[in-house]
Motif scaffolding. Structure first.
Motif, PDB file in Angstrom:
ATOM      1  N   ARG A 135       0.821  -1.209   0.000  1.00  0.00           N
ATOM      2  CA  ARG A 135       0.000   0.000   0.000  1.00  0.00           C
ATOM      3  C   ARG A 135       0.855   1.259   0.000  1.00  0.00           C
ATOM      4  NH1 ARG A 135      -3.159  -2.878   3.823  1.00  0.00           N
ATOM      5  NH2 ARG A 135      -2.201  -1.655   5.517  1.00  0.00           N
ATOM      6  N   GLU A 136       1.886   1.254   0.830  1.00  0.00           N
ATOM      7  CA  GLU A 136       2.771   2.426   0.901  1.00  0.00           C
ATOM      8  C   GLU A 136       3.462   2.667  -0.444  1.00  0.00           C
ATOM      9  OE1 GLU A 136       3.575   4.715   3.171  1.00  0.00           O
ATOM     10  OE2 GLU A 136       2.154   4.025   4.695  1.00  0.00           O
ATOM     11  N   ALA A 137       3.975   1.598  -1.047  1.00  0.00           N
ATOM     12  CA  ALA A 137       4.691   1.736  -2.326  1.00  0.00           C
ATOM     13  C   ALA A 137       3.743   2.177  -3.444  1.00  0.00           C
ATOM     14  CB  ALA A 137       5.364   0.414  -2.691  1.00  0.00           C
ATOM     15  N   TRP A 138       2.544   1.610  -3.462  1.00  0.00           N
ATOM     16  CA  TRP A 138       1.591   1.955  -4.519  1.00  0.00           C
ATOM     17  C   TRP A 138       1.124   3.407  -4.379  1.00  0.00           C
ATOM     18  CZ3 TRP A 138       0.413   1.455  -9.125  1.00  0.00           C
ATOM     19  CH2 TRP A 138      -0.877   1.642  -9.647  1.00  0.00           C
ATOM     20  N   ASP A 139       0.867   3.838  -3.150  1.00  0.00           N
ATOM     21  CA  ASP A 139       0.468   5.239  -2.936  1.00  0.00           C
ATOM     22  C   ASP A 139       1.555   6.188  -3.431  1.00  0.00           C
ATOM     23  OD1 ASP A 139      -1.907   4.430  -1.842  1.00  0.00           O
ATOM     24  OD2 ASP A 139      -1.290   4.727   0.243  1.00  0.00           O
ATOM     25  N   GLU A 140       2.808   5.839  -3.156  1.00  0.00           N
ATOM     26  CA  GLU A 140       3.925   6.684  -3.594  1.00  0.00           C
ATOM     27  C   GLU A 140       4.012   6.728  -5.116  1.00  0.00           C
ATOM     28  OE1 GLU A 140       7.547   8.958  -2.687  1.00  0.00           O
ATOM     29  OE2 GLU A 140       5.888   8.256  -1.431  1.00  0.00           O
ATOM     30  N   MET A 141       3.865   5.568  -5.759  1.00  0.00           N
ATOM     31  CA  MET A 141       3.975   5.517  -7.214  1.00  0.00           C
ATOM     32  C   MET A 141       2.814   6.243  -7.888  1.00  0.00           C
ATOM     33  SD  MET A 141       5.563   1.814  -8.246  1.00  0.00           S
ATOM     34  CE  MET A 141       4.450   0.846  -7.252  1.00  0.00           C
ATOM     35  N   ARG A 142       1.613   6.073  -7.355  1.00  0.00           N
ATOM     36  CA  ARG A 142       0.462   6.759  -7.953  1.00  0.00           C
ATOM     37  C   ARG A 142       0.602   8.275  -7.867  1.00  0.00           C
ATOM     38  NH1 ARG A 142      -5.180   4.722  -5.840  1.00  0.00           N
ATOM     39  NH2 ARG A 142      -4.114   5.058  -3.852  1.00  0.00           N
ATOM     40  N   LEU A 143       1.115   8.749  -6.736  1.00  0.00           N
ATOM     41  CA  LEU A 143       1.293  10.187  -6.571  1.00  0.00           C
ATOM     42  C   LEU A 143       2.301  10.722  -7.584  1.00  0.00           C
ATOM     43  CD1 LEU A 143       0.805  12.813  -5.017  1.00  0.00           C
ATOM     44  CD2 LEU A 143       2.607  12.093  -3.406  1.00  0.00           C
ATOM     45  N   LEU A 144       3.425  10.059  -7.704  1.00  0.00           N
ATOM     46  CA  LEU A 144       4.451  10.507  -8.644  1.00  0.00           C
ATOM     47  C   LEU A 144       3.971  10.385 -10.088  1.00  0.00           C
ATOM     48  CD1 LEU A 144       7.647   8.990  -6.975  1.00  0.00           C
ATOM     49  CD2 LEU A 144       6.960  11.387  -7.051  1.00  0.00           C
ATOM     50  N   ALA A 145       3.231   9.299 -10.380  1.00  0.00           N
ATOM     51  CA  ALA A 145       2.719   9.108 -11.733  1.00  0.00           C
ATOM     52  C   ALA A 145       1.736  10.202 -12.092  1.00  0.00           C
ATOM     53  CB  ALA A 145       2.052   7.738 -11.842  1.00  0.00           C
ATOM     54  N   SER A 146       0.896  10.568 -11.123  1.00  0.00           N
ATOM     55  CA  SER A 146      -0.069  11.649 -11.356  1.00  0.00           C
ATOM     56  C   SER A 146       0.644  12.969 -11.600  1.00  0.00           C
ATOM     57  CB  SER A 146      -1.012  11.758 -10.164  1.00  0.00           C
ATOM     58  OG  SER A 146      -1.882  12.869 -10.304  1.00  0.00           O
ATOM     59  N   GLN A 147       1.688  13.214 -10.813  1.00  0.00           N
ATOM     60  CA  GLN A 147       2.436  14.461 -10.968  1.00  0.00           C
ATOM     61  C   GLN A 147       3.144  14.526 -12.314  1.00  0.00           C
ATOM     62  OE1 GLN A 147       5.002  14.408  -7.553  1.00  0.00           O
ATOM     63  NE2 GLN A 147       3.411  15.154  -6.135  1.00  0.00           N
ATOM     64  N   GLN A 148       3.511  13.346 -12.840  1.00  0.00           N
ATOM     65  CA  GLN A 148       4.219  13.299 -14.127  1.00  0.00           C
ATOM     66  C   GLN A 148       3.273  13.130 -15.312  1.00  0.00           C
ATOM     67  OE1 GLN A 148       7.614  13.792 -14.422  1.00  0.00           O
ATOM     68  NE2 GLN A 148       7.353  14.329 -12.256  1.00  0.00           N
ATOM     69  N   GLY A 149       1.964  13.120 -15.060  1.00  0.00           N
ATOM     70  CA  GLY A 149       0.996  13.019 -16.144  1.00  0.00           C
ATOM     71  C   GLY A 149       0.944  11.665 -16.801  1.00  0.00           C
ATOM     72  N   LEU A 150       1.212  10.613 -16.060  1.00  0.00           N
ATOM     73  CA  LEU A 150       1.179   9.260 -16.624  1.00  0.00           C
ATOM     74  C   LEU A 150      -0.256   8.880 -16.960  1.00  0.00           C
ATOM     75  CD1 LEU A 150       3.338   7.006 -17.097  1.00  0.00           C
ATOM     76  CD2 LEU A 150       2.473   5.943 -15.010  1.00  0.00           C
ATOM     77  N   SER A 151      -0.484   8.258 -18.125  1.00  0.00           N
ATOM     78  CA  SER A 151      -1.834   7.901 -18.551  1.00  0.00           C
ATOM     79  C   SER A 151      -2.409   6.809 -17.655  1.00  0.00           C
ATOM     80  CB  SER A 151      -1.818   7.407 -19.999  1.00  0.00           C
ATOM     81  OG  SER A 151      -1.177   6.151 -20.078  1.00  0.00           O
ATOM     82  N   ALA A 152      -3.747   6.738 -17.646  1.00  0.00           N
ATOM     83  CA  ALA A 152      -4.431   5.716 -16.847  1.00  0.00           C
ATOM     84  C   ALA A 152      -4.062   4.315 -17.314  1.00  0.00           C
ATOM     85  CB  ALA A 152      -5.940   5.930 -16.916  1.00  0.00           C
ATOM     86  N   ALA A 153      -3.850   4.163 -18.640  1.00  0.00           N
ATOM     87  CA  ALA A 153      -3.522   2.834 -19.174  1.00  0.00           C
ATOM     88  C   ALA A 153      -2.177   2.361 -18.648  1.00  0.00           C
ATOM     89  CB  ALA A 153      -3.519   2.885 -20.701  1.00  0.00           C
ATOM     90  N   VAL A 154      -1.176   3.263 -18.730  1.00  0.00           N
ATOM     91  CA  VAL A 154       0.158   2.873 -18.247  1.00  0.00           C
ATOM     92  C   VAL A 154       0.142   2.677 -16.738  1.00  0.00           C
ATOM     93  CG1 VAL A 154       2.566   3.584 -18.051  1.00  0.00           C
ATOM     94  CG2 VAL A 154       1.306   3.989 -20.173  1.00  0.00           C
ATOM     95  N   LEU A 155      -0.617   3.521 -16.028  1.00  0.00           N
ATOM     96  CA  LEU A 155      -0.718   3.367 -14.575  1.00  0.00           C
ATOM     97  C   LEU A 155      -1.346   2.026 -14.220  1.00  0.00           C
ATOM     98  CD1 LEU A 155      -0.337   4.629 -11.782  1.00  0.00           C
ATOM     99  CD2 LEU A 155      -2.615   5.654 -12.002  1.00  0.00           C
ATOM    100  N   GLY A 156      -2.365   1.615 -15.017  1.00  0.00           N
ATOM    101  CA  GLY A 156      -2.979   0.308 -14.771  1.00  0.00           C
ATOM    102  C   GLY A 156      -2.002  -0.820 -14.975  1.00  0.00           C
ATOM    103  N   GLU A 157      -1.198  -0.713 -16.048  1.00  0.00           N
ATOM    104  CA  GLU A 157      -0.180  -1.745 -16.284  1.00  0.00           C
ATOM    105  C   GLU A 157       0.856  -1.767 -15.172  1.00  0.00           C
ATOM    106  OE1 GLU A 157       1.508  -1.269 -20.104  1.00  0.00           O
ATOM    107  OE2 GLU A 157      -0.391  -1.482 -21.189  1.00  0.00           O
ATOM    108  N   LEU A 158       1.218  -0.577 -14.706  1.00  0.00           N
ATOM    109  CA  LEU A 158       2.174  -0.494 -13.601  1.00  0.00           C
ATOM    110  C   LEU A 158       1.616  -1.197 -12.359  1.00  0.00           C
ATOM    111  CD1 LEU A 158       4.867   0.701 -12.561  1.00  0.00           C
ATOM    112  CD2 LEU A 158       3.574   2.742 -11.887  1.00  0.00           C
ATOM    113  N   GLY A 159       0.315  -0.964 -12.090  1.00  0.00           N
ATOM    114  CA  GLY A 159      -0.312  -1.621 -10.945  1.00  0.00           C
ATOM    115  C   GLY A 159      -0.348  -3.125 -11.095  1.00  0.00           C
TER     116      GLY A 159
END
Length: 436
Positions: A135-159
């Motif tokens: 949970r801690e790692a995913w929250d950190e990655m989602r925050l950074l991904a959002s700040q960097q404008g990562l698409s929902a598709a790539v974020l889903g694959e990352l998850g």
């Protein structure tokens, strides 16, 4: 109209969670972790956050999961941080397509599972730690991904990749845990043998507690210790399989068994049913740290039964013979005191020695009148008075010394049963010393 790319993003955004779980399961079943196509720029942004993330996860694990609590500079903290750091760094490499598998990280998580099993724990605590870290790692990655404008598709694959990786680590923990349990079950009798040896030599409590945990033998509040021997072709059973709750060494002379005090009667009945020719001596209930003492009592009881000092029965209850067990706890001291205190008696003829010692011991234990003593001994009161006159001639004023009388009582109580049983060693020793 929506663009094709937009439709793709909307489809990714609305993909049911069940489909994502299925995708992660497929990834895990393949044993591969496909890189999700994360831009290298995001990884570059993520890397500086790793040390703080590792420390945050480690601290939360120790704060939120009691089983892993400990000081911030302690060994456990370092071990958790090492595991978290290794896992996160390996995942970063996977996202860049540089690595699909890490033997070192896999080994580390297998060792963690092995350690939990070896310590007698289940996987609840370590699974909770894994969930918390995820949970801690995913929250950190989602925050950074959002700040960097990562698409929902790539974020889903990352998850998907992250959770498949976590599933993979959980599998490694389970592999190590099962390996330890298999090894422990295979070697459980060896560990129990070590536990019994530690109990008998009165090892430090922390060593005994660790061995008891590894042997899956909860330390009882009270135990009963058995000594067992047999004659002829009778074989003393090994209770490891038929009575796994009993610690035992059937190869010792006499054999040794230890069980909880609540199970003692069942153990007696069990041994008598499968090996009726085995003779048992059982202690009274004792604390775990008194097992070495109880072992001595059972061994001594068997020896005294062989000498006919106590009744030679199939089951000897040490509690019923505590006085004789105590009086014979120092055989060399008894022999020496017999030569010193009973010397006048040893010089008498065998018949005189027998009747005088019998009369003297009765008087010392009861201080009754001549008629009462005579009644118990089955003789005339005048006979007792005659014997008492001779006893006074042998011991004189010493019979008025309280300390001498106490010692005389104990020595006679220990020695007379030996003489009655036919043991002539005291008299032989007396004659040997007189002639030298």
């Amino acid at each position: 109209m929506r663009s094709t790319s937009g439709e793709g993003r909307d489809e990714e955004r609305t993909t049911p969670e069940s489909e994502r779980s299925e995708k992660r399961s497929v990834i895990a079943m393949r044993g591969e972790l496909d890189p999700p196509g994360v831009p290298a720029e995001l990884v570059a942004v993520f890397r500086p956050h790793l040390p703080a993330l590792v420390e945050r996860i480690t601290t939360r694990v120790q704060d939120d999961i009691p089983e892993f609590a400990g000081p911030a500079n302690g060994r456990r903290h370092k071990l958790i941080a090492t595991a978290v750091s290794g896992a996160i760094r390996q995942f970063v490499e996977i996202t860049l397509g540089r690595s699909r598998r890490s033997t070192r990280v896999d080994d580390l998580f297998r060792q963690m599972g092995y350690g939990e099993a070896a310590a007698g724990h289940d996987l609840t605590a370590i699974q909770n730690a894994l969930k918390l870290g995820t949970r801690e790692a995913w929250d950190e990655m989602r925050l950074l991904a959002s700040q960097q404008g990562l698409s929902a598709a790539v974020l889903g694959e990352l998850g998907d990749t992250l959770f498949a990786y976590i599933d993979h680590l959980a599998d490694q923990i389970t592999v190590g845990y099962n390996a330890a349990r298999t090894a422990r079950e295979r070697d459980i009798n060896v560990v129990r043998g070590r536990l019994l040896a530690a109990l008998v030599r009165r090892a430090p409590s922390d060593e005994i507690e660790t061995l008891a945990m590894n042997a899956a033998w909860p330390l009882p509040a009270g135990v009963v210790v058995f000594g067992a021997d047999a004659r002829g072709d009778v074989v003393i059973p090994n209770l490891g399989e038929s009575k796994p709750s009993v610690l035992g060494r059937s190869d010792l002379q006499p054999a040794l068994f230890v069980c909880s005090q609540d199970e003692a009667d069942d153990v007696v009945a069990h041994i008598r049913s499968i090996a009726p020719g085995v003779r048992l001596a059982r202690s009274w209930p004792v604390a775990v740290d008194e097992i070495p003492d109880a072992r001595r009592w059972t061994v001594r009881a068997l020896k005294l039964a062989d000498l006919d000092v106590i009744p030679n029965q199939a089951v000897l209850d040490c509690e019923q013979h505590r006085t004789q067990i105590w009086l014979h706890s120092e055989p060399a001291l008894r022999r020496r005191m017999t030569q010193e205190l009973l010397r006048p008696l040893l010089a008498e003829t065998p018949n005189s020695r027998e009747i005088l010692s019998e009369t003297l011991l009765d008087w010392l234990q009861t201080r009754d009148s001549a008629p009462a003593i005579a009644s118990r001994l089955g003789v005339h009161a005048q006979t007792v008075r005659y014997r008492w006159k001779r006893i006074n001639e042998l011991f004189g004023e010493a019979l008025h010394d309280p300390e001498f009388v106490v010692q005389l009582t104990l020595v006679l109580k220990a020695s007379v049963p030996l003489w009655v049983a036919g043991d002539q060693s005291d008299f032989e020793r007396y004659l040997s010393e007189e002639s030298s």
